[in-house]
Motif scaffolding. Structure first.
Motif, short mmCIF file in Angstrom:
data_model
loop_
_atom_site.label_atom_id
_atom_site.label_comp_id
_atom_site.label_asym_id
_atom_site.label_seq_id
_atom_site.Cartn_x
_atom_site.Cartn_y
_atom_site.Cartn_z
N ASN A 1 5.97 -0.88 -12.83
CA ASN A 1 6.63 -0.88 -14.14
C ASN A 1 5.84 -0.04 -15.14
O ASN A 1 6.42 0.71 -15.94
N LYS A 2 4.52 -0.15 -15.11
CA LYS A 2 3.68 0.64 -16.00
C LYS A 2 3.80 2.13 -15.69
O LYS A 2 3.78 2.98 -16.58
N LEU A 3 3.92 2.46 -14.41
CA LEU A 3 4.05 3.85 -14.00
C LEU A 3 5.37 4.44 -14.51
O LEU A 3 5.46 5.61 -14.85
N ILE A 4 6.40 3.59 -14.55
CA ILE A 4 7.71 4.03 -15.01
C ILE A 4 7.75 4.16 -16.54
O ILE A 4 8.45 5.02 -17.08
N LEU B 1 0.83 -1.21 0.00
CA LEU B 1 0.00 0.00 0.00
C LEU B 1 0.87 1.26 0.00
O LEU B 1 0.64 2.19 -0.78
N CYS B 2 1.86 1.29 0.87
CA CYS B 2 2.72 2.48 0.98
C CYS B 2 3.47 2.73 -0.31
O CYS B 2 3.56 3.87 -0.77
N VAL B 3 4.05 1.69 -0.90
CA VAL B 3 4.82 1.86 -2.14
C VAL B 3 3.94 2.38 -3.26
O VAL B 3 4.31 3.32 -3.98
N LEU B 4 2.75 1.80 -3.43
CA LEU B 4 1.89 2.22 -4.54
C LEU B 4 1.37 3.64 -4.35
O LEU B 4 1.37 4.45 -5.29
N VAL B 5 0.94 3.97 -3.14
CA VAL B 5 0.44 5.33 -2.89
C VAL B 5 1.56 6.35 -3.04
O VAL B 5 1.39 7.41 -3.66
N THR B 6 2.73 6.03 -2.50
CA THR B 6 3.87 6.95 -2.60
C THR B 6 4.29 7.13 -4.06
O THR B 6 4.61 8.25 -4.48
N ALA B 7 4.28 6.05 -4.82
CA ALA B 7 4.63 6.15 -6.24
C ALA B 7 3.64 7.03 -6.99
O ALA B 7 4.04 7.84 -7.85
N LEU B 8 2.36 6.92 -6.67
CA LEU B 8 1.36 7.77 -7.32
C LEU B 8 1.59 9.24 -6.96
O LEU B 8 1.49 10.12 -7.82
N LEU B 9 1.92 9.52 -5.70
CA LEU B 9 2.22 10.90 -5.29
C LEU B 9 3.44 11.41 -6.03
O LEU B 9 3.49 12.56 -6.47
N GLY B 10 4.45 10.53 -6.17
CA GLY B 10 5.64 10.93 -6.91
C GLY B 10 5.33 11.23 -8.37
O GLY B 10 5.88 12.17 -8.95
N LEU C 1 0.41 11.51 -15.10
CA LEU C 1 -0.20 12.06 -13.89
C LEU C 1 0.46 13.35 -13.42
O LEU C 1 0.00 13.95 -12.44
N TYR C 2 1.52 13.75 -14.06
CA TYR C 2 2.30 14.90 -13.57
C TYR C 2 1.47 16.17 -13.57
O TYR C 2 0.90 16.55 -14.59
N LEU D 1 7.81 13.01 4.41
CA LEU D 1 8.97 13.90 4.38
C LEU D 1 9.54 14.05 2.97
O LEU D 1 9.90 15.16 2.56
N SER D 2 9.64 12.97 2.21
CA SER D 2 10.21 13.07 0.87
C SER D 2 9.29 13.83 -0.08
O SER D 2 9.76 14.66 -0.87
N VAL D 3 7.99 13.57 0.00
CA VAL D 3 7.06 14.34 -0.84
C VAL D 3 7.08 15.81 -0.44
O VAL D 3 7.01 16.71 -1.29
N SER D 4 7.21 16.09 0.86
CA SER D 4 7.31 17.48 1.32
C SER D 4 8.55 18.16 0.74
O SER D 4 8.50 19.34 0.36
N ARG D 5 9.66 17.42 0.68
CA ARG D 5 10.88 18.03 0.13
C ARG D 5 10.72 18.36 -1.34
O ARG D 5 11.34 19.28 -1.85
#
Length: 561
Positions: free
Chosen positions: A390-393, A103-112, A400-401, A326-330
């Motif tokens: 992989n699809k997101l990459i 869950l964390c990886v997928l949500v964080t990747a979407l935010l990224g 989504l940017y 923290l990383s998304v905040s940066r």
């Protein structure tokens, strides 16, 4: 809060040490109190290392705790066959770690994908790190990328913190077979001696490798599992320590537990560059605290108060989500005194929600009546998540940017010919001071014309020579002029070698030969005692991933020059 009331929402596996009267199902709440100390130290350090320079060592404390918990949970279980051991162990590990991580990886990747420019290196590195985090090898990815954990690139990578999960997951591959080799499960004292001996040998090898690698290859010492093995094995050894050791610890338990906490606090406050010393101290203090913390000591009550238990129980989810915040905040709003309250609230909200609605329920749920099917479900979820990453990459990269590309006022090599100004006045013109083609062989370069602000500067002379980088780095050495440090003379020859002994075959070969044989000797002959020669070149041609014989010769020419 009593142990009985805590166990209703605590762990269901043995956290007590063998020989201490613990049995399967016995819950040690103080272990969660220790987890609380570890995760809070890490979070404070990641907010700003100024407040707790050694707080990142909380991860090392986690390693020791994990080694202890895994060992006590395994040796209190009987398995007649090795496959049954593996199926039972990995089904429990998948239920424990996988749901919150996915869950964390997928949500964080979407935010990224929303906030990071898809054409930037930061996007590519983060998404690849997330992909490898799902596979449990992000620590190896960071090692191959030579990531500096304490550098800016690590702070901006959305998944830097997953390196520690990679270390633990690789340990999980090694430890169950080790237990089996020790004589099935070492519940008996004679079998425990075999495991103890094996662990001591491997721990010693790990310490030696960590010490050696820390001096010659720090990235390997930091990210890879073998040099970190001794931290997890310290917890294992704490779980199966010989009777004579535990008797001594019991005799001074209260004093040793307080001393351990004091040592942990001291290492968390110590400078990060002392980790070669503080890291082993954290390991020793953590293992000692695990063995000596017990009721009715005052420290035990501190570790088991309701707030410590709240943080400790949710520590895994808090660890995962704190870095996302923290990383998304940066990448977006930054981190300062105005944003910190909201970021702390976001970490608590996401972490506790993940624990309450994902981690804890799915860990307790029966995924299947067969443990092998539980493993299959977990692997299927991993494969689906890795496919989505992989699809997101690739396919959906940039879709989504939410931002827009920055239009630069100027770009490209032609900007190297732009005039340079300071305080509204042109202080240097490139055309008379650079060789940009072989057609310019014979061109004269005058030190007075190429001096920033003209020839009337006082003080020592700083003569700048080099290839196009000597112009690209103008803002660096122009500070000398702005501060009135002396006369700064700037010259350049496109594609020039850093020293004349190095022969570079490029479109500017004749101009470079002329630069080194005529221009530089004429200008350097005007230098006097106290003057400075500033040489600026990129050295990319001398640092390939794999050295050929020709490149070795070229490197030798550079050294000679």
């Amino acid at each position: 809060m009593s142990t009985e009331s805590v166990s209703k929402f605590g762990h269901s596996i043995a956290y007590g040490a063998p020989g201490s009267g613990a049995s399967v199902g016995r819950y040690r709440p103080d272990i969660d109190g220790m987890r609380a100390i570890a995760v809070l130290a890490v979070i404070v350090n990641h907010f700003d290392a100024v407040f707790l320079p050694g707080g990142f060592l909380g991860v090392d404390m986690f390693f020791v705790i994990s080694g202890f918990v895994i060992t006590t949970s395994l040796i209190d279980r009987d398995h007649e066959r090795f496959p049954a051991l593996l199926v039972d162990f990995y089904s429990r590990r998948i239920k424990r770690l996988l749901p919150a991580l996915v869950l964390c990886v997928l949500v964080t990747a979407l935010l990224g994908a929303v906030f990071i420019n898809p054409d930037s290196a930061g996007f590519s590195h983060s998404m690849h790190a997330g992909f490898f985090a799902l596979l449990g090898v992000s620590n190896i990815y960071f090692f191959t990328e030579a990531l500096d954990y304490f550098g800016l690139s690590a702070k901006l990578n959305l998944f830097t913190h997953t390196w520690s999960l990679g270390v633990e997951e690789q340990f999980y591959v090694l430890f169950p077979p080790l237990l089996w080799l020790a004589g099935r499960f070492p519940r008996r004292a004679d079998k425990r001696k075999t495991l103890l001996s094996m662990l001591c040998v491997l721990t010693l090898l790990s310490v030696v490798s960590f010490t050696w690698l820390n001096s010659v290859m720090p990235d390997a010492a930091y990210f890879l599992m073998p040099p970190r093995f001794f931290e997890l094995s310290a917890g294992c050894l704490a779980a199966i320590a010989p009777t004579w050791i535990t008797a001594e610890l019991d005799r001074h338990a209260d004093a040793l537990s307080w001393l351990s906490v004091a040592l942990l606090v001291g290492t968390f406050c110590a400078s990060a560059d002392r980790q070669a010393v503080t890291m082993p101290l954290v390991v020793i203090a953590s293992a000692t605290l695990i063995r000596t913390s017990r009721p009715p000591g005052g420290l035990y009550h501190l570790l088991t108060n309701k707030w410590a238990l709240f943080v400790g129980l949710a520590s895994y989810s808090l660890y995962l989500w704190h870095w996302t915040v923290l990383s998304v905040s940066r990448w977006t709003i930054g981190i300062d005194w105005r944003t910190v309250p909201f970021q702390i609230a976001a970490i608590l909200l996401l972490g506790t929600a993940s624990y309450a609605f994902i981690e804890r329920p799915l860990r307790r749920a029966q995924w299947s009546t067969y443990k092998l099917l539980t493993i299959a479900c977990g692997l299927t979820a991993l494969a689906a998540s890795a496919f989505a990453m992989n699809k997101l990459i690739t396919t959906f990269k940039g879709a989504l940017y939410a931002g827009s590309p920055v239009e630069m006022a100027a770009k490209g090599v032609l900007t190297l010919f732009d005039d340079k100004s300071y305080a509204g006045k042109v202080i240097w013109r490139a055309r008379p001071c650079v060789l940009s083609s072989n057609d310019e062989v014979g061109k004269k370069i005058d030190a007075d014309i190429c001096s920033l602000g003209g020839p009337m500067q006082v003080g020592p002379t700083f003569l700048v020579i080099g290839n196009s980088f000597s112009v690209a780095e103008f803002e660096m050495y122009s500070a000398l002029y702005e501060k009135g440090a002396g006369k700064v003379v700037v010259t350049s020859s496109w594609g020039a070698a850093p020293v004349p002994e190095v022969k570079i075959d490029n479109p500017w070969t004749l101009a470079n030969q002329y630069y080194w044989s005529a221009i530089i000797p004429a200008l350097s002959s005007q230098l006097r005692t106290g003057d400075v020669l500033v040489m600026i070149n990129d050295l990319s041609t001398f640092t390939p991933k794999v050295m050929t014989a020709a490149e070795e010769d070229s490197l030798a020419d550079l050294e000679a020059g």
